[in-house]
Design a protein around this motif. Structure first.
Motif, PDB file in Angstrom:
ATOM      1  N   ILE A  15     -46.625  27.752 -68.160  1.00 16.80           N
ATOM      2  CA  ILE A  15     -45.904  26.481 -68.266  1.00 16.80           C
ATOM      3  C   ILE A  15     -45.384  26.028 -66.908  1.00 16.80           C
ATOM      4  O   ILE A  15     -45.507  24.856 -66.532  1.00 16.80           O
ATOM      5  CB  ILE A  15     -44.755  26.599 -69.288  1.00 16.80           C
ATOM      6  CG1 ILE A  15     -45.333  26.820 -70.692  1.00 16.80           C
ATOM      7  CG2 ILE A  15     -43.876  25.353 -69.271  1.00 16.80           C
ATOM      8  CD1 ILE A  15     -44.314  27.179 -71.743  1.00 16.80           C
ATOM      9  N   TYR A  36     -43.236  21.612 -73.878  1.00  8.90           N
ATOM     10  CA  TYR A  36     -43.853  22.042 -72.622  1.00  8.90           C
ATOM     11  C   TYR A  36     -45.081  21.197 -72.310  1.00  8.90           C
ATOM     12  O   TYR A  36     -45.436  20.278 -73.042  1.00  8.90           O
ATOM     13  CB  TYR A  36     -44.127  23.541 -72.598  1.00  8.90           C
ATOM     14  CG  TYR A  36     -45.135  24.116 -73.568  1.00  8.90           C
ATOM     15  CD1 TYR A  36     -46.497  23.881 -73.418  1.00  8.90           C
ATOM     16  CD2 TYR A  36     -44.734  24.973 -74.599  1.00  8.90           C
ATOM     17  CE1 TYR A  36     -47.431  24.453 -74.260  1.00  8.90           C
ATOM     18  CE2 TYR A  36     -45.660  25.550 -75.454  1.00  8.90           C
ATOM     19  CZ  TYR A  36     -47.005  25.297 -75.279  1.00  8.90           C
ATOM     20  OH  TYR A  36     -47.928  25.867 -76.125  1.00  8.90           O
ATOM     21  N   HIS A  37     -45.750  21.508 -71.190  1.00 11.58           N
ATOM     22  CA  HIS A  37     -46.740  20.590 -70.615  1.00 11.58           C
ATOM     23  C   HIS A  37     -47.942  20.332 -71.508  1.00 11.58           C
ATOM     24  O   HIS A  37     -48.624  19.325 -71.351  1.00 11.58           O
ATOM     25  CB  HIS A  37     -47.214  21.103 -69.246  1.00 11.58           C
ATOM     26  CG  HIS A  37     -48.007  22.379 -69.311  1.00 11.58           C
ATOM     27  ND1 HIS A  37     -47.459  23.584 -69.709  1.00 11.58           N
ATOM     28  CD2 HIS A  37     -49.307  22.646 -69.028  1.00 11.58           C
ATOM     29  CE1 HIS A  37     -48.381  24.515 -69.669  1.00 11.58           C
ATOM     30  NE2 HIS A  37     -49.514  23.983 -69.261  1.00 11.58           N
ATOM     31  N   ARG A  92     -39.669  23.833 -66.838  1.00 10.06           N
ATOM     32  CA  ARG A  92     -40.015  24.580 -68.057  1.00 10.06           C
ATOM     33  C   ARG A  92     -40.229  23.698 -69.270  1.00 10.06           C
ATOM     34  O   ARG A  92     -40.699  24.143 -70.290  1.00 10.06           O
ATOM     35  CB  ARG A  92     -38.897  25.584 -68.332  1.00 10.06           C
ATOM     36  CG  ARG A  92     -39.216  26.683 -69.319  1.00 10.06           C
ATOM     37  CD  ARG A  92     -40.323  27.584 -68.809  1.00 10.06           C
ATOM     38  NE  ARG A  92     -40.494  28.719 -69.708  1.00 10.06           N
ATOM     39  CZ  ARG A  92     -41.088  28.686 -70.883  1.00 10.06           C
ATOM     40  NH1 ARG A  92     -41.586  27.545 -71.334  1.00 10.06           N
ATOM     41  NH2 ARG A  92     -41.218  29.778 -71.612  1.00 10.06           N
ATOM     42  N   GLY A  93     -39.841  22.416 -69.171  1.00  7.83           N
ATOM     43  CA  GLY A  93     -40.026  21.558 -70.334  1.00  7.83           C
ATOM     44  C   GLY A  93     -39.406  20.186 -70.137  1.00  7.83           C
ATOM     45  O   GLY A  93     -38.661  19.941 -69.186  1.00  7.83           O
TER      46      GLY A  93
END
Length: 257
Positions: free
Chosen positions: A24, A73-74, A37-38
């Protein structure tokens, strides 16, 4: 509701998880934001008028709603969800009253992994829009008068933050009940929302197809049930300002290489 409760009991904690930390961090870094991280945001879920305290759930457009706050997340999967807040509650109030915020503050949600940006230490961060407070663990865009370097920083952050908006689009596109004014007791609606988030992660994780027709329908429904606007938060913690400025300066330097 028996099925929904079973899914939440058995699958929720196994499915809505932190994911692979290194994957991530690398994913967001590739998108332009280091040590991220998000992305966090809230979305409104239309409901029927609750039997109690209905005025707390109605928005300025005249329909009733609940708020889902999610960290994504990504790859567009949910890391953390918090469902059921009344529609009048501001994102800036929801966030500090969640277990996610308490764990982030205590340093127990993410590993203690810092990087150095310029001369500033930067912890693992999450990204939010202007309605969230600027904190060392939460980066958000600059607001007000913007020079080219601030605009460039905002563009990078916005590109990464689109992951949460896309996740909400896929969530509502697949599970149309979230736009059907759920005819359930108000204490059952968060259970259904959580189930939809769990099933979303399963579908996304397995590469299930998402069609453009679903997305078009979501956009049509978004126009009917317009998301309420929230005011930007202008306060900021000094350490967070230094981190954001260091990131902006690094981004500016990279753009001239």
């Amino acid at each position: 509701m028996q099925v929904c409760r079973a899914i939440n009991r058995i699958l929720l904690r196994r499915t809505v998880t932190l994911g692979n930390v290194h994957d991530i961090l690398a994913g967001f870094a590739q998108m332009g934001f280091p040590n991220c991280r998000g992305a966090i945001d809230g979305t409104h879920i239309p409901i029927l008028a609750p039997a109690h305290l209905a005025s707390e759930y109605v928005n300025r457009k005249g329909y009733f709603l609940m708020v889902l706050q999610a960290l994504v997340y990504h790859r567009g999967c949910f890391i953390d969800i918090n469902a059921g807040w009344p529609g009048k509650v501001h994102n800036a109030h929801i966030f500090p009253n969640t277990a996610l915020f308490r764990k982030l503050q205590a340093g127990t949600f993410f590993p203690d992994q810092k990087i150095t940006v310029g001369e500033v230490e930067m912890p693992i961060v999450i990204l939010g829009d202007p309605t969230y407070p600027l904190m060392p663990l939460l980066m958000k865009p600059y607001i007000g008068s913007l020079d080219s370097s601030k605009q460039r920083f905002n563009n990078r952050l916005s590109w990464c933050r689109m992951t949460v908006e896309c996740a909400f689009g896929h969530l509502k596109g697949r599970w149309r009940s979230l736009y059907g004014k759920l005819d359930l007791a108000d204490n059952s609606i968060p259970t259904v929302i959580s189930v939809c988030c769990t099933l979303h992660n399963i579908c996304e994780g397995k590469g299930e197809r998402f069609t453009q027709a679903w997305n078009s329908e979501v956009q049509h429904l978004e126009a009917e049930f317009e998301q309420s606007e929230s005011r930007a938060i202008r306060g900021a913690q000094r350490g967070a300002v230094r981190i954001r400025d260091a990131l902006r300066e690094q981004s500016e330097a990279e753009s001239h290489q």
